[in-house]
Design an enzyme around this catalytic site. Structure first.
Site, PDB file in Angstrom:
ATOM      1  N   HIS A  49      79.238  33.415  36.073  1.00  0.00           N
ATOM      2  CA  HIS A  49      78.832  32.432  34.949  1.00  0.00           C
ATOM      3  C   HIS A  49      78.081  33.440  33.900  1.00  0.00           C
ATOM      4  O   HIS A  49      77.746  34.489  34.145  1.00  0.00           O
ATOM      5  CB  HIS A  49      77.737  31.477  35.439  1.00  0.00           C
ATOM      6  N   ARG A 105      88.844  22.567  37.396  1.00  0.00           N
ATOM      7  CA  ARG A 105      87.631  21.968  38.271  1.00  0.00           C
ATOM      8  C   ARG A 105      86.261  22.216  37.810  1.00  0.00           C
ATOM      9  O   ARG A 105      85.567  21.252  37.398  1.00  0.00           O
ATOM     10  CB  ARG A 105      87.907  22.635  39.587  1.00  0.00           C
ATOM     11  N   ASP A 106      85.963  23.623  37.270  1.00  0.00           N
ATOM     12  CA  ASP A 106      84.739  23.701  36.865  1.00  0.00           C
ATOM     13  C   ASP A 106      84.630  23.524  35.174  1.00  0.00           C
ATOM     14  O   ASP A 106      83.481  23.071  35.193  1.00  0.00           O
ATOM     15  CB  ASP A 106      84.255  25.447  36.993  1.00  0.00           C
ATOM     16  N   HIS A 144      82.782  20.078  34.419  1.00  0.00           N
ATOM     17  CA  HIS A 144      81.346  19.632  34.159  1.00  0.00           C
ATOM     18  C   HIS A 144      81.048  19.652  32.845  1.00  0.00           C
ATOM     19  O   HIS A 144      80.091  19.041  32.493  1.00  0.00           O
ATOM     20  CB  HIS A 144      80.596  20.892  34.714  1.00  0.00           C
ATOM     21  N   HIS A 173      82.874  34.781  41.569  1.00  0.00           N
ATOM     22  CA  HIS A 173      82.916  33.720  40.580  1.00  0.00           C
ATOM     23  C   HIS A 173      81.609  33.767  39.600  1.00  0.00           C
ATOM     24  O   HIS A 173      80.815  33.782  40.010  1.00  0.00           O
ATOM     25  CB  HIS A 173      82.931  32.389  41.265  1.00  0.00           C
ATOM     26  N   SER A 181      75.986  31.262  40.529  1.00  0.00           N
ATOM     27  CA  SER A 181      75.870  29.489  40.019  1.00  0.00           C
ATOM     28  C   SER A 181      75.031  29.889  39.106  1.00  0.00           C
ATOM     29  O   SER A 181      75.099  28.850  38.122  1.00  0.00           O
ATOM     30  CB  SER A 181      75.336  28.884  41.211  1.00  0.00           C
TER      31      SER A 181
END
Lengths: 343, 343
Positions: free
Chosen positions: A197, A14-15, A18, A195, A168
């Site tokens: 990054h 899913r991620d 991108h 989650h 995010s």
């Protein structure tokens, strides 16, 4: 005291979308899902990068429909559970019904960090369907620990079985994560998720900090495959957590094999890296999805893209407010012209 | 209390050589050194990956002699100081004299973590020449904090102006670093240095942990360019430390520009990445320079390279003991044959 079990949640399919403009095909999804299942990864998330219902001209058309993606991954999983992500506005209740019909076990509903109210209807719907409902706050560095804890408590009241935070913009350092997870932990009794990054090179360290503060669901992607600078690298995070004493139940060699397969068949030349706009967007606390537009506007007008990012950060811009990039560029142009005139 | 100043030490043009088989040319060295100088990076290290005197058939022939490398970098630096690295055995006293003659300001002498005694003659020589002498312990995860502290104290007695640790195998997690730096700090009064590798995704977090435990000289390379999984990423570490309140005196935009230049002109397709043998060697605590030989032997014999690495770790193998790879492969073959016969 024995550290608790950690449930790894794998959003590679899913991620990672991108990083390849949502072009993963059936072959990619089937191969990676089967490899993740062999490694005993508990949860495999699949979908358009922006979640259910997001395939569109504006967010990018995916190679497959939501239904095709779900059906492909469902067929490839034997033990792992299947998850989907949805941002209200992109997705609607009907999309959740589609996902449930295709065998999704977990539906994760996202909202901007101060807007948990928009998740109410959807978390309730997922809960009533008997699926696992998760509520997540995006761009979470923009709210205080206390505010995040209150927003998480509301999501629990709406029916979430687990709640937590997305970093995010990749802005957090480990102490920021510890403080926020601890604040949420003191407000809610359900499992907490995180989650990460990697904009500031801290994705693995931040995920570990989340675990140490009491989060028990951690997102991580093969080779970090994901938006911008990428996520916590799955096959690194897992053995690091095991070395720290957490129990995960994942097979290391099969996990390393899954990551090799992901690199070879899905990622190729799109391996996440920390380039200068990743760093600047992480420092500024701006969603790195702005990168290509900021770079294009900076190029057109002879501005420094880094100045635009830092100013966007000062203005606390969030995804969906891309038009502010033009305002910032105008303001910087005016400032530049004034400086040129003064010289 | 104000956090202390941190001196960034940039080995891009020495450790990065490992990633390009020591083939950086004059154009590369001059361009990067000038860019690092513009960013006000305090120290630029240059040389063959294994240091002074190491260019050879066994360690790989460098594109340039030590003298050519030093002369090129010296001419490109205006304010930054120039450093060299030396491992006794590869380099000798005469190599230090050459480096001094070409304008080196700092000479760093390395030794295996339990063998500081081999640095005595060289640290004393550097000290007497009026240059800054640094003593570093390699593969430092293989010794206890107390032993590392004692070995560091010896190097100070030999004349080192700064001492510290290389995490050669990329094995540390942040708490390991904190504990070791604190132990050294309680034994010596000189500045302490730390050099991270990114095998477990922790290079930036480990460098920060070192600073928080009192290290004041931190190694970091543009884009992490270095052996194996690479080092702490310089242009990430610097703004992260500044955000934590440390004073570095480095220009962020010029630093980001230097890293862009490094990627474009020096690194290209050799950007450090964390692949499965990086992870396994980091977990096993084995120098990742063994990677290509382990992979080749595993391929020849139908063994799993990961099994070889974990067994090398159990046997506490260090660089220079490459022949043990054959012993391990033989042992694994025998075990495999026995298992096959039993079936």
């Amino acid at each position: 005291m024995q550290p608790p079990s950690i449930r790894i949640y794998d959003p590679t399919l899913r991620d990672g979308q991108h990083a390849v403009r949502h072009q993963l095909g059936e072959r990619h999804l089937a191969a990676y899902a089967a490899a993740a299942d062999r490694a005993a990864i508990p949860v495999v998330e699949v979908g358009h990068g922006n979640g259910l219902g997001a395939s569109s001209l504006q967010a990018g058309r995916a190679a497959l429909t939501d239904r095709e993606m779900l059906r492909t991954v469902r067929a490839a999983l034997r033990n792992s559970r299947m998850a989907v992500f949805m941002l209200p506005g992109w997705g609607v209740t009907r999309d959740i019904d589609t996902a449930a019909g295709e065998g999704a076990d977990i539906v994760r509903i996202g909202a901007h960090c101060t807007e948990a109210n928009v998740t109410e209807r959807y978390l309730g719907h997922v809960n009533r369907m008997g699926l696992e409902a998760q509520g997540v706050l995006l761009m979470s560095h923009m709210a205080s620990p206390e505010r995040l804890a209150r927003e998480c408590r509301r999501m629990v009241e709406f029916g979430a079985h687990a709640v937590g935070l997305f970093d995010s913009a990749g802005h957090y350092l480990p102490k920021d994560v510890s403080e926020r997870i601890a604040a949420i932990r003191s407000e809610v009794g359900v499992p907490i998720l995180f989650h990460a990054h990697n904009n500031l090179g801290m994705a693995v360290a931040n995920a570990v900090a989340a675990a140490e503060a009491g989060a028990t669901i951690l997102d991580a992607c093969a080779r970090g495959f994901g938006a911008g600078a990428g996520n916590a690298q799955l096959e690194v995070l897992v053995p690091v957590l095991e070395r720290l004493g957490y129990r995960l139940g994942i097979d290391l060699y099969a996990l390393l094999d899954a990551a090799e397969l992901a690199e070879r068949d899905l990622i190729g030349a799109n391996l996440p890296r920390i380039d200068q706009l990743s760093i600047v967007s992480g420092l500024a606390g701006v969603f790195s999805g702005f990168k290509s537009r900021v770079a294009a506007i900076a190029g057109e007008r002879g501005l420094d893209a880094r100045d635009i990012f830092f100013e966007l950060g000062r203005r606390q811009v969030i995804a969906g407010q891309e038009d502010v990039i033009y305002d910032v560029a105008d303001a910087l142009m005016n400032g530049k012209m004034r400086r040129d005139a003064d010289e």
